[in-house]
Write a protein that holds these residues in place. Structure first.
Motif, PDB file in Angstrom:
ATOM      1  N   ILE A 136       0.863  -1.179   0.000  1.00  0.00           N
ATOM      2  CA  ILE A 136       0.000   0.000   0.000  1.00  0.00           C
ATOM      3  C   ILE A 136       0.899   1.229   0.000  1.00  0.00           C
ATOM      4  N   LEU A 137       0.816   2.013  -1.059  1.00  0.00           N
ATOM      5  CA  LEU A 137       1.585   3.252  -1.155  1.00  0.00           C
ATOM      6  C   LEU A 137       0.721   4.380  -0.582  1.00  0.00           C
ATOM      7  N   ILE A 138       1.253   5.086   0.422  1.00  0.00           N
ATOM      8  CA  ILE A 138       0.521   6.195   1.028  1.00  0.00           C
ATOM      9  C   ILE A 138       1.216   7.475   0.591  1.00  0.00           C
ATOM     10  N   GLU A 139       0.530   8.252  -0.189  1.00  0.00           N
ATOM     11  CA  GLU A 139       1.143   9.404  -0.852  1.00  0.00           C
ATOM     12  C   GLU A 139       0.561  10.705  -0.316  1.00  0.00           C
ATOM     13  N   LYS A 140       1.428  11.483   0.327  1.00  0.00           N
ATOM     14  CA  LYS A 140       1.022  12.832   0.715  1.00  0.00           C
ATOM     15  C   LYS A 140       1.329  13.747  -0.463  1.00  0.00           C
ATOM     16  N   THR A 141       0.302  14.408  -0.956  1.00  0.00           N
ATOM     17  CA  THR A 141       0.491  15.235  -2.137  1.00  0.00           C
ATOM     18  C   THR A 141      -0.401  16.463  -2.051  1.00  0.00           C
ATOM     19  N   VAL A 142      -0.337  17.287  -3.086  1.00  0.00           N
ATOM     20  CA  VAL A 142      -1.147  18.504  -3.145  1.00  0.00           C
ATOM     21  C   VAL A 142      -2.039  18.423  -4.376  1.00  0.00           C
ATOM     22  N   GLU A 143      -3.334  18.626  -4.196  1.00  0.00           N
ATOM     23  CA  GLU A 143      -4.257  18.645  -5.322  1.00  0.00           C
ATOM     24  C   GLU A 143      -4.158  20.008  -6.003  1.00  0.00           C
ATOM     25  N   PRO A 144      -3.678  20.057  -7.253  1.00  0.00           N
ATOM     26  CA  PRO A 144      -3.405  21.340  -7.898  1.00  0.00           C
ATOM     27  C   PRO A 144      -4.622  22.240  -8.043  1.00  0.00           C
ATOM     28  N   GLU A 145      -5.795  21.647  -8.358  1.00  0.00           N
ATOM     29  CA  GLU A 145      -6.967  22.483  -8.639  1.00  0.00           C
ATOM     30  C   GLU A 145      -7.410  23.271  -7.414  1.00  0.00           C
ATOM     31  N   ASP A 160       5.083  16.564  -4.890  1.00  0.00           N
ATOM     32  CA  ASP A 160       4.606  17.943  -5.098  1.00  0.00           C
ATOM     33  C   ASP A 160       3.253  17.959  -5.800  1.00  0.00           C
ATOM     34  N   VAL A 161       3.092  17.032  -6.727  1.00  0.00           N
ATOM     35  CA  VAL A 161       1.810  16.872  -7.421  1.00  0.00           C
ATOM     36  C   VAL A 161       1.494  15.376  -7.424  1.00  0.00           C
ATOM     37  N   PRO A 162       0.245  15.001  -7.571  1.00  0.00           N
ATOM     38  CA  PRO A 162      -0.115  13.583  -7.491  1.00  0.00           C
ATOM     39  C   PRO A 162       0.626  12.726  -8.521  1.00  0.00           C
ATOM     40  N   SER A 163       1.030  11.528  -8.085  1.00  0.00           N
ATOM     41  CA  SER A 163       1.721  10.600  -8.986  1.00  0.00           C
ATOM     42  C   SER A 163       0.744  10.040 -10.017  1.00  0.00           C
ATOM     43  N   PRO A 164       1.243   9.494 -11.132  1.00  0.00           N
ATOM     44  CA  PRO A 164       0.347   8.995 -12.192  1.00  0.00           C
ATOM     45  C   PRO A 164      -0.718   8.020 -11.707  1.00  0.00           C
ATOM     46  N   PHE A 165      -0.381   7.114 -10.788  1.00  0.00           N
ATOM     47  CA  PHE A 165      -1.353   6.118 -10.346  1.00  0.00           C
ATOM     48  C   PHE A 165      -2.432   6.706  -9.441  1.00  0.00           C
ATOM     49  N   SER A 166      -2.231   7.932  -8.986  1.00  0.00           N
ATOM     50  CA  SER A 166      -3.243   8.553  -8.128  1.00  0.00           C
ATOM     51  C   SER A 166      -4.232   9.409  -8.915  1.00  0.00           C
ATOM     52  N   HIS A 167      -3.951   9.638 -10.202  1.00  0.00           N
ATOM     53  CA  HIS A 167      -4.772  10.578 -10.963  1.00  0.00           C
ATOM     54  C   HIS A 167      -6.231  10.157 -11.050  1.00  0.00           C
ATOM     55  N   ASN A 168      -6.478   8.891 -11.348  1.00  0.00           N
ATOM     56  CA  ASN A 168      -7.872   8.445 -11.476  1.00  0.00           C
ATOM     57  C   ASN A 168      -8.578   8.364 -10.126  1.00  0.00           C
ATOM     58  N   ILE A 169      -7.812   8.275  -9.040  1.00  0.00           N
ATOM     59  CA  ILE A 169      -8.419   8.306  -7.703  1.00  0.00           C
ATOM     60  C   ILE A 169      -8.897   9.722  -7.395  1.00  0.00           C
ATOM     61  N   ILE A 170      -8.058  10.689  -7.695  1.00  0.00           N
ATOM     62  CA  ILE A 170      -8.393  12.088  -7.414  1.00  0.00           C
ATOM     63  C   ILE A 170      -9.490  12.591  -8.347  1.00  0.00           C
ATOM     64  N   ALA A 171      -9.510  12.098  -9.597  1.00  0.00           N
ATOM     65  CA  ALA A 171     -10.494  12.554 -10.586  1.00  0.00           C
ATOM     66  C   ALA A 171     -11.712  11.647 -10.652  1.00  0.00           C
ATOM     67  N   VAL A 172     -11.996  10.915  -9.575  1.00  0.00           N
ATOM     68  CA  VAL A 172     -13.054   9.903  -9.613  1.00  0.00           C
ATOM     69  C   VAL A 172     -14.428  10.484  -9.894  1.00  0.00           C
ATOM     70  N   GLY A 173     -14.655  11.732  -9.544  1.00  0.00           N
ATOM     71  CA  GLY A 173     -15.991  12.299  -9.721  1.00  0.00           C
ATOM     72  C   GLY A 173     -16.254  12.870 -11.080  1.00  0.00           C
ATOM     73  N   ALA A 174     -15.278  12.811 -11.991  1.00  0.00           N
ATOM     74  CA  ALA A 174     -15.471  13.399 -13.308  1.00  0.00           C
ATOM     75  C   ALA A 174     -16.496  12.603 -14.104  1.00  0.00           C
ATOM     76  N   SER A 175     -16.797  13.091 -15.291  1.00  0.00           N
ATOM     77  CA  SER A 175     -17.900  12.568 -16.088  1.00  0.00           C
ATOM     78  C   SER A 175     -17.691  11.129 -16.501  1.00  0.00           C
ATOM     79  N   ASP A 176     -18.739  10.523 -17.076  1.00  0.00           N
ATOM     80  CA  ASP A 176     -18.676   9.086 -17.321  1.00  0.00           C
ATOM     81  C   ASP A 176     -17.849   8.724 -18.531  1.00  0.00           C
ATOM     82  N   ILE A 177     -17.754   7.408 -18.776  1.00  0.00           N
ATOM     83  CA  ILE A 177     -16.736   6.874 -19.670  1.00  0.00           C
ATOM     84  C   ILE A 177     -16.943   7.237 -21.130  1.00  0.00           C
ATOM     85  N   ILE A 178     -18.165   7.578 -21.535  1.00  0.00           N
ATOM     86  CA  ILE A 178     -18.409   7.914 -22.928  1.00  0.00           C
ATOM     87  C   ILE A 178     -18.238   9.410 -23.167  1.00  0.00           C
TER      88      ILE A 178
END
Length: 915
Positions: free
Chosen positions: A663-672, A844-862
């Motif tokens: 389990i990777l625990i990443e302290k980061t900053v959400e840019p938005e 400093d910014v989220p790592s690549p594997f965290s991007h879809n976790i942070i952006a989970v609320g974005a619009s659907d797959i289509i």
């Protein structure tokens, strides 16, 4: 005893076990028995209990029915066939029941044409909620020899005094789509009905379970067989033909670069790929996972490629029954070029011949992928062909590993809900209507059902006390006794004539659900959402409705109140209530791949040299280890390219690839929003992560004395705070130490109690257990009134006892069926004993594997433009860091949420100083 039967009989032995007229008909129709039939014809004839698993088109239905028809034909010819039910067939779908009835009618009609002497004919009939009253009356006077029904109708029939007389000669009980039923409360309900029927008629019968994909098979066999005594199940043979049908499948990435390609190019590529596959085949079935996605795909295919509306159709649960049946009939006749479905066509409804199956996005389990792709190539000897089109990098890895697991014959496990007290309460009322029961006799009958074999006696007694009206405090809420119960004599029985009517009108496990009105605080109507969507919301959630973001504040009965949240990132996607969770077993398979592939990629990269390594890999004659691993995977070249880049970027930036053992625990900053975030890369599926995130949310909230907000997906979760707290890296070890020493069940209960989920799920359980009624004396009770009553009853029941049986069941359902507390405990135990390691990093910014976790609320797959914009910006910042440039953060827009200090994430309300 449960055991696999591994030696099939010869075709000659199988056919010789059938009645001569039945055998002649079969030989005239089919070249030879299919693999499952080469076991079942003879074994069913020998009255053996069976679990048969086999793919679509393998003749599963006739695997069960041929020997049954043969036995009844013998009775017919001997003039011993009576107007009684000899065989009961149950499936979860009314449409499937109609198919079975038609499929039985044809052979019976044709077989009797070959018989010259006058004999009594074998009859078949359907009894479901749709059966007209005149047909029900006719069936009562002239019961069919083969009864085709549903779990709910069966429960009514065994309680019908007059019809129950027709069930006394039942010899066979067939359950179809067992893999679907056994994993939910409808299956639990059915298992009790089966045991009650056996007890009621005074003898057992041959039990046959049919399914397409099931694991572990031993559990499925126990479910269909049940227990004969306190220790041992009834004997049951397992016939496993799951993998006998050939399959051809692959993962397709529609573009080479999933991150940097323009939005319109990605969307065009998806539909171009779809169109290309559809045009190559006569009939294509497309799965999208969500109803909104289904409608969007149909619209785009018709508008982009000029398909006529009579060539492509949608099929999902929100369409009318007439519309769905019309689509199914057109499919059978070969009248459609393509059908796009959410999940509604994955079960065994007869839809004719499908040439190819396309899955858009991940179906989230190996079994579901096999079930869906297996819908193509309807003949057993045909090859089932399918493609999975992916649109983000996590989906790419997930789907490729899923198809690879299928190739290796690995399946996810299904687990039947255990000791569901609300379903049992319903059956106790039903049992009381039939006769006066001795408690020990009733308890033993219930425990013969596999889902209730571990039922504690105290829980059984608690239900008798509730149902007999012993809790006076409930009468003020109009919850009255449904049975009488004598503690001294240890007996119970029926109470009043009205109870029987209540039982018949309120039977079943599927809850009533309606649309929830969404209003602003000043009561301006905005639109509506599904009730299940509301159940997932917590104060502070951001979601999109009518094209605008809103923050959920609170609900009152059937209204949800929100406030505008302009500029805020959604935390709950619009399809969240429809979203399928990643199975735990598939999550572990992905974790294993991440470890193996991550190590290989890590060995190949040097910081800042990503482009050079990719070029070198293409030129080298000797392939590197990472290339060899990808060559083994069912993915196209675009997918291989994206997979390598994804892992290489993660290694170059973060130095670690999280997996099921790390389990990777990443302290980061959400840019938005320029907010500290703790990202837990926990690859265990959403059900485990839902529980794990709530537990850690409580711990983090206590540590920093603040409310916390959480984003959850299948690959992990992110925790932030509403007051912009800065997390201290030194605290991570202490947080994890507290996790392994905590009581997860206690913390979850404390968190769940005041949630919308608790309110809604309690209503479901209260309705199943007749605490509230959905129908009273023939008049339907509105869901709004049901919810009001449920909330009042919940308070009253809590005052009686926090362990009141229906409250206890509500917590069990949430923690074990919605979430996965047992496996969450496993994960925590492994962390404690070192089987799962954890590593803390700061970025400093989220790592690549965290991007879809942070952006989970974005619009659907289509329609994913918002999500892709967010992901592209995160990717740009990561690549700047890999290239040695300082991260350039865009200044976050000042929003109302920031100015007020409110979180734009899911909030878990934690009172300071309390769990």
């Amino acid at each position: 005893m449960i055991e696999f039967y591994r030696n099939p009989f010869t075709a000659k032995e199988s056919l010789e076990s059938l009645n001569p007229f039945v055998r002649k008909w079969f030989e005239g129709r089919y070249k030879e028995p299919t693999p499952p039939q080469r076991y079942s014809f003879k074994l069913v004839g020998e009255k053996k209990n069976l679990l048969i698993t086999a793919p679509t088109g393998s003749g599963k239905t006739f695997s069960a029915f041929m020997a049954v028809i043969s036995d009844l034909m013998n009775l017919s010819l001997q003039e011993k066939l009576e107007e009684k039910v000899y065989c009961i067939y149950v499936s979860p779908l009314r449409a499937l029941n109609n198919d079975i009835y038609r499929n039985l009618s044809v052979p019976l009609e044709e077989i009797y044409k070959e018989i010259s002497i006058p004999v009594k004919r074998i009859s078949a009939g359907i009894r479901t909620g749709d059966t007209p009253q005149k047909d029900r009356q006719r069936m009562l006077a002239h019961p069919p020899n083969i009864l085709v029904t549903t779990p709910e109708s069966l429960a009514i029939l065994i309680n019908s005094t007059r019809f129950a007389e027709n069930l006394k000669e039942v010899r066979y009980f067939i359950v179809d789509e067992l893999h679907e039923l056994a994993n939910n409360k409808r299956g639990v309900h059915l298992s009790l009905s089966i045991e009650r029927l056996a007890e009621q008629i005074g003898h057992d019968f041959v039990r046959i379970g049919l399914g397409a994909t099931m694991h572990p098979l031993e559990e499925g066999a126990k479910f269909i067989a049940g227990y004969k005594d306190e220790k041992d199940t009834r004997d049951c043979y397992i016939i496993d033909a799951t993998w006998d049908k050939k399959m051809d499948y692959t993962t397709i990435s529609p573009v080479k670069d999933m991150i940097n390609e323009k939005d319109e190019n990605v969307e065009n590529a998806i539909y171009s790929t779809l169109d290309g596959i559809i045009k190559k085949n006569k009939t294509t079935l497309v799965f999208t996972n969500t109803r909104s996605g289904t409608e969007r795909v149909v619209y785009n295919l018709i508008s982009r490629y000029k398909y006529g509306e009579d060539a492509i159709a949608a099929h999902h649960g929100s369409l009318s029954r007439e519309t769905r049946l019309g689509v199914e009939e057109l499919l059978k006749k070969g009248g459609l070029k393509a059908v796009v479905s959410s999940t509604s066509l994955e079960l065994g409804i007869d839809i004719g011949t499908i040439d190819n199956v396309i899955q858009i996005g991940s179906p989230k389990s190996v079994a579901r992928a096999i079930q869906r792709i297996g819908r193509s190539g309807h003949s057993f000897n045909d090859i089932a062909r399918g493609e999975v089109i992916v649109t983000n990098r996590d989906d790419l890895i997930e789907c490729s590993v899923m198809l690879d697991a299928a190739k290796k014959r690995h399946l996810d496990s299904g687990i039947a809900p255990k000791n569901a007290l609300d379903v049992l309460a319903q059956h106790i009322v039903g049992m009381s209507q039939v006769k006066k029961w001795d408690i020990d006799e009733a308890y033993f009958t219930v425990k013969k059902s596999y889902p209730y074999h571990t039922l504690e006696r105290k829980d059984f007694i608690a239900l008798l006390e509730y149902l007999s009206g012993m809790y006076v405090g409930l009468e003020s809420r109009r919850v009255y006794g449904k049975i009488w119960y004598d503690e001294k004599e240890k007996t119970f029985g029926k109470r009043g004539k009205l109870t029987k009517l209540i039982y018949f009108l309120n039977i079943g496990t599927i809850p009533d659900e309606v649309a929830i009105d969404v209003m602003t605080i000043d009561k301006k109507w905005i639109g509506s959402i599904e009730e299940e969507f509301l159940a997932r919301l917590k104060p502070g959630d951001i979601f999109v409705l009518a094209g605008k973001p809103y923050r959920y504040e609170f609900s009152k009965v059937m209204n949800a109140y929100v406030s505008p949240a302009p500029g805020q990132i959604p935390t709950i996607p619009p399809w969240y209530s429809e979203q399928l969770p990643l199975s735990y077993e598939l999550a572990l398979e992905i974790g294993n791949f991440r470890k193996r592939f991550g190590d290989a990629v890590g060995a190949s990269v040097e910081k800042g040299r990503l482009a050079a390594i990719m070029a070198k890999g293409k030129k080298n004659a000797e392939k590197e280890e990472w290339q060899k691993i990808l060559d083994e995977m069912p993915m196209d070249e675009n997918a291989k390219n994206s997979a390598y880049l994804y892992f290489a970027e993660q290694m170059l930036y973060a130095g670690s690839v999280p997996n099921d053992k790390l389990i990777l625990i990443e302290k980061t900053v959400e840019p938005e929003e320029e907010r500290d975030v703790l990202v837990f890369h926990s690859l265990y599926g959403r059900r485990v992560n839902d529980a794990l995130s709530r537990i850690l949310g409580v711990i983090v909230g206590e540590l920093y004395q603040t409310d916390v907000a959480i984003n959850v997906n299948d690959n992990g979760f992110a925790i932030s705070t509403g007051n912009r707290t800065e997390f201290d890296m030194k605290d991570v070890k202490g947080i994890m130490e507290e996790l392994v020493e905590t009581d997860p069940e206690r913390l979850l209960k404390a968190n769940i109690r005041r949630t919308e989920m608790m309110k809604r799920r309690f209503r479901y359980s209260a309705a199943r257990s007749f605490m509230i009624l959905r129908n009273y004396k023939g008049k339907k009770i509105s869901v709004r009134k049901q919810q009001i009553n449920a909330q009042l009853i919940l308070k009253a029941a809590e005052e009686i006892s926090p362990n009141f049986p229906i409250i206890k069941e509500t917590y069990r359902e949430i923690m074990e069926d919605v979430m996965d507390l047992p496996r969450t405990k496993e994960v925590i135990k492994k962390i404690k004993n070192g089987g799962i390691a954890f590593k803390a990093i700061e970025t400093d910014v989220p790592s690549p594997f965290s991007h879809n976790i942070i952006a989970v609320g974005a619009s659907d797959i289509i329609m994913m433009k918002d999500r892709r914009r967010h992901l592209r910006e995160l990717h740009r910042l990561v690549m700047e860091r890999i290239d040695g440039k300082p991260a350039r953060k865009k200044p976050a827009k000042q929003s109302k949420a920031r100015a007020s200090g409110k979180s734009g994430r899911i909030k878990i309300r934690i009172k300071k100083g309390r769990a």
